[in-house]
Design an enzyme around this catalytic site. Sequence first.
Site, PDB file in Angstrom:
ATOM      1  N   TYR A 155       0.835  -1.202   0.000  1.00 41.42           N
ATOM      2  CA  TYR A 155       0.000   0.000   0.000  1.00 41.42           C
ATOM      3  C   TYR A 155       0.869   1.251   0.000  1.00 41.42           C
ATOM      4  CZ  TYR A 155      -3.612   3.317   1.486  1.00 41.42           C
ATOM      5  OH  TYR A 155      -4.469   4.385   1.570  1.00 41.42           O
ATOM      6  N   LYS A 159       1.030   3.975  -3.120  1.00 39.72           N
ATOM      7  CA  LYS A 159       0.656   5.371  -2.931  1.00 39.72           C
ATOM      8  C   LYS A 159       1.827   6.313  -3.221  1.00 39.72           C
ATOM      9  CE  LYS A 159      -3.668   4.802  -1.900  1.00 39.72           C
ATOM     10  NZ  LYS A 159      -4.726   5.285  -2.814  1.00 39.72           N
TER      11      LYS A 159
END
Length: 262
Positions: A155, A159
């Site tokens: 994640y 991002k």
Amino acid sequence: MDFNGMTVAITGAASGIGHATALTAARRGARIVALDRDGQALEDRRAQFEADGLALFPFALDIGDEASVRCSVDAISQVTPSVDLLVNSAGIVSRGLLENTTADEWERVLSVNLSGSFYCIQQMVPLLKAGTGRAVVNVASLASKRVSYTGGVAYTAAKAGILGLTRHAAFELAGDGIRVNAVCPGPVLTAMTKNATSEEDRQKVAAMVPLGAWLEPEDIAESILFLGSPAARMITGTSLDIDGGLSLVTGSSYEAYRRARQ
């Protein structure tokens, strides 16, 4: 911010930040092209919008699959000749520590959280060129500049990649008058966040935020729509932190990070 007569395409539109952005934009006059993997949730949202006199056109797809995105964009072009604002909000979290994150988990999170945004921008360029708004807003995360406590290494990496994608797309598409920016939300109370945290941990996070509370999806929606509006006509290639001041805090518990994965 008036979006009357504008078409706003939003990924992850069935829930969380995507849904909040769709509803806020629709209430300001936009018609919404809603993309999400949950087809039934999209139909439920369409019924809710229609009951309030708002326009929403649902398209179910797998955002992490390039062919699925291309098929959906082809279908969108049959409904509208242009898109004024594209909001890339779809995302999933990973939960494992780096040492036990599987290849499948790594690849799926990157495909949804990073590749999906690339596919949507790439495929929608002709629709964006035909619009008057000509804006893209990518939903990154405060994790893109730090680390994620509710998500894992995949994640955080995805991002961070969103910010690189934002900068490069902004540079290349500036010649077409298309602006590309990102928002970096801090702790937002979405259903995904609630499922990934305990009430105790949520209270601890709220206590760490200088402004004293978690953010709501609507807080992020307002910033997204600002960046997608004519008010930001000379802003491109940048990111906006929306975190209640959390990025100002330098101390945190490593044990809390590990507990979230046990």
